[in-house]
Design an enzyme around this catalytic site. Structure first.
Site, PDB file in Angstrom:
ATOM      1  N   ASP A 533       0.847  -1.194   0.000  1.00 49.36           N
ATOM      2  CA  ASP A 533       0.000   0.000   0.000  1.00 49.36           C
ATOM      3  C   ASP A 533       0.878   1.238   0.000  1.00 49.36           C
ATOM      4  OD1 ASP A 533       0.601   0.753   2.843  1.00 49.36           O
ATOM      5  OD2 ASP A 533      -0.402  -1.147   3.244  1.00 49.36           O
ATOM      6  N   GLU A 613      20.983 -22.037 -19.583  1.00 52.22           N
ATOM      7  CA  GLU A 613      20.171 -21.149 -18.722  1.00 52.22           C
ATOM      8  C   GLU A 613      21.028 -20.024 -18.144  1.00 52.22           C
ATOM      9  OE1 GLU A 613      16.504 -23.830 -16.980  1.00 52.22           O
ATOM     10  OE2 GLU A 613      18.503 -24.171 -16.138  1.00 52.22           O
TER      11      GLU A 613
END
Ligand code: DGJ
Length: 726
Positions: A533, A613
């Protein structure tokens, strides 16, 4: 710009694209006359309609004038029990037990700059802000209410806050005090909220407003995983590019209520503020209560512009970034790789595999302190567990530095385990009601952060850790909801203040930490995104978006989050496959593209990746660093809706529109997949854009017709298009 017409008690707030107006009428009732696309001004109270509505009473001063009712008129800050039957903004109870509030206009102040709120987070900034303070009074109860308005024109942002002062001679209980009331007359509106749960936060949900009250709230003590204190009211037809929409956020991290009410007259009211549940604040004579700040953005042309306005305002006027202007490091965190099962050698091996790939910060997560070998113990004892880390941080941190990396650490200051020295010494420091066995959450208890001595102790211990080694990053976690909310430090009549005082306590420690360690980058976390928030973002510039690191689930989580919060605030990592939360496997390519829609980092043991990877990771990290400014601070466009479209796509555009990055992930593939294009946004229609260094495409074509997508050859494939104007 704030325009005053003192004679008519008319207050008009203009931003670049919007106008907001209120007026005190002949009875000194403060009416809301307009909020929407920018107008030239003038007295918009002519928009207000009057009619005799049988069940709507008339205030005493109106005599037998039956067309004047608080119940039908648009109120700027709604009252309680004196004729407006819609949602009340404020409610107080003096000694006589009456629960009425009748507020009338008594004056105003106009100031350059932005107001601040004591002990609470709030937007900040210099003279580009203007502040208007409207004074209202309940003359019977002698309660004065100040409504604060901050105007940041370039972001179309209007902030609001409320202060209540008891001017009388006796204590008054404040039982409700919303930060924002917004009455929008007429019009069919939709209500959009961002809902979910742990590991599935901020999923967008939209429904037409129907007669009655629709609301989302938190009563968990945090703003919660379940609903976000950010909501939208919008036209039925509003989408990314058109329709008027109103975004409203609360700059607060505790219990909140966001309620939208539609009346039989088809009037709409939005209320946002601290949840009245378990809230009762006693104001002694002369005392003042400050409600948290709320902020509004109205966009006359869809959600995209609203989001970009919030993003800019949050980045530039809410967050304090310790690395201001500099790039934040790409990090690797050990949590998903090891959980509690690590020692110094394991940590160093994870860091050592990451460093050569360009990863710059190693974060040691939960499990480094006290008896913390599982989540049953150790919280509260912020001293290094030397059986795991012999020689403590003094031995470990230089080894990380030797790899060319900086070092970060995990803490959970608000909590304590029963199996800890802290709990043994101070069992009375937890939230716990008399004669009632407490509830455990993740087997831990909540410290009473409303008490200064508790905060002082915890902060002292954490400060010692942060001073004991060169630490440049802190992950502040919080892993349970509040129960048994009772404090031995408050009298019976003041227990209703505790939820709020707890939040103020958290803010106090965060403020101290920022003051004493201004160079430390703090990432917030609440079991993932349970306190994502604007209140937390004032203290921590980034927040762990979700404990769900599955790249495909993250598409909807990050999509919802992006309606209010910018990319630079969303903690996002590439993790191992099969994913720990969903069991799904997607390529490293796709995981990287999705994590780059946030702060970007890794959370896995790279010793277990293939050479191929590793090459992909190296490329991803280099690409992210090269385009950091564009990715983190570019203007953000959502190009699709992941809930309905066959792919999720988003785009960042540099402010001068010379550069853009499109990222796209296809959803589950099907045979005979149709030909598809993705339509870009925000480009210069006149410019020619070179796509990934190859062919040039006109901006207007890319926006009107779109870019043709390659045929997917499997599920969940990702691509990125880097566009550079010639
Ligand atoms: C919850 C967090 O969201 C995770 O990332 C991790 O830090 C764990 N807590 C540690 O207990």
């Amino acid at each position: 710009m704030i325009v005053l017409d003192q004679e008519n008690k008319l207050f008009t707030l203009h931003t670049q694209n919007t106008t907001y107006q209120m007026k005190a009428d002949q009875y000194r009732v403060l009416l809301h006359t307009y909020y929407g696309p920018r107008l030239r001004g003038g007295d918009l109270s002519r928009l207000i309609q009057f009619a005799d509505r049988g069940t709507s009473p008339n205030p005493n001063e109106a005599g037998h004038r039956r067309d004047y009712s608080l119940d039908t008129l648009p109120q700027e800050y709604s009252t309680c029990g004196v004729g407006d039957f819609r949602l009340p903004s404020i409610e107080f109870e003096p000694a006589d037990g009456s629960r009425l509030a009748d507020l009338r206009y008594t004056g105003f102040e106009l100031k350059k700059g932005k107001y601040a709120l004591p002990g609470l987070p709030a937007f900040f900034g210099g003279d580009e802000w203007e502040t208007l303070v409207i004074h209202l009074t309940d003359s019977t109860c002698k309660m004065s209410v100040k409504l604060y308005y901050g105007v940041l024109e370039r972001c179309d942002l209007i902030t609001r806050a409320v202060q209540v002062v008891n001017e009388g001679g006796q204590a008054v209980q404040l039982r409700r005090c919303a930060s924002l009331c917004l009455d929008l007359q007429g019009g069919d509106l939709d209500f959009i909220t961002f809902d979910g749960c742990h590991a599935q936060e901020r999923s967008l949900s939209r429904s037409p407003l129907r007669q009655g009250v629709q609301s989302v709230e938190s009563v968990r003590g945090t703003s919660s995983h379940h609903h976000n204190p950010f909501v939208i009211l919008c036209d039925h037809n509003a989408n990314e590019d058109c329709g008027t929409c109103y975004g409203a956020m609360l700059v607060y991290s505790g219990n909140f209520l966001a309620a939208a009410e539609r009346t039989h007259l088809e009037n709409n009211r939005l209320l946002l503020g601290i949840n009245p549940y378990h809230f009762c604040y006693t104001l002694a004579p002369g005392e003042c209560f400050t409600a948290p700040e709320a902020a509004l953005v109205c966009s006359p042309c869809g959600f995209g512009q609203m989001s970009r306005s919030f993003h800019r305002a949050i980045r530039e006027n809410l967050i304090h970034d310790p690395l201001e202007g500099k790039r934040r490091p790409v990090l690797i965190n050990n949590w998903e790789a090891t959980e509690f099962g690590f020692d110094a050698e394991k940590l160093v091996s994870i860091a050592a595999a990451a460093a050569p790939l360009g990863i710059e910060l190693f974060v040691m997560d939960d499990g480094w302190f006290g008896t913390r070998d599982s989540d049953f113990g150790g919280l509260g004892d912020w001293t290094v567990n030397e059986s795991k880390l012999p020689g403590g941080l003094g031995a470990l941190v230089p080894r990380i530095h030797d790899l060319g990396m900086s070092f970060g650490i995990w803490i959970e200051p608000e909590m304590v385990s029963e199996d800890s020295a802290l709990y043994n010494a101070h069992p009375d420091w937890v939230l716990e009601a008399p004669n009632r066995p407490f509830a455990r959450g993740r087997s831990q208890l909540v410290l009473d952060f409303s008490r200064k001595e508790v905060r002082d102790h915890v902060y002292g211990a954490i400060k010692q850790v942060l001073e004991s080694a060169e630490i440049t990053y802190v992950k502040w976690d919080m892993n349970r909801s509040l129960t048994d909310v009772w404090s031995s430090a408050l009298p019976a009549g003041r227990q209703g203040e505790l939820f709020h005082r707890f939040v103020l306590g958290v803010y106090d420690i965060l403020a101290r930490m920022r003051r004493d360690f201004p160079g430390i980058l703090i990432e917030g976390c609440t079991g993932g995104g349970g306190r994502f928030d604007a209140g937390m973002l004032y203290y921590v510039p980034q927040f762990w978006c979700s404990d769900n690191t599955d790249a495909i689930d993250r598409l909807t989580i990050q999509y919802g989050t992006s309606f209010c919060y910018p990319v630079s605030t969303m903690g996002a990592h590439v993790s191992a496959v099969p994913n720990a939360q969903t069991g799904r496997s997607v390529s490293m390519e796709t995981r990287g593209v999705v994590a780059m829609a946030g702060t970007f980092g890794y959370e896995m043991d790279l010793n277990h990746t293939t050479a191929e990877e590793k090459e992909t990771i190296k490329r991803q990290v280099a690409f992210f660093k090269e385009h950091y400014e564009l990715i983190q601070r570019g203007d953000y466009y959502r190009l699709s809706d992941p809930f309905h479209d066959p792919f999720t796509a988003w785009q960042q555009v540099s402010p001068d529109r010379r550069e853009a990055l499109v990222s796209l992930v296809t959803h589950a593939n099907r045979a005979a997949s149709p030909f598809r294009t993705v339509r870009l946004r925000g480009l210069d229609p006149q410019a020619q854009y070179r796509v990934n260094g190859g062919e040039a495409w006109p901006g207007d074509v890319l926006m009107a017709a779109g870019f043709p997508l390659p045929m997917p050859t499997g599920d969940y494939q990702a691509m990125q298009l880097y566009l550079e104007a010639e």
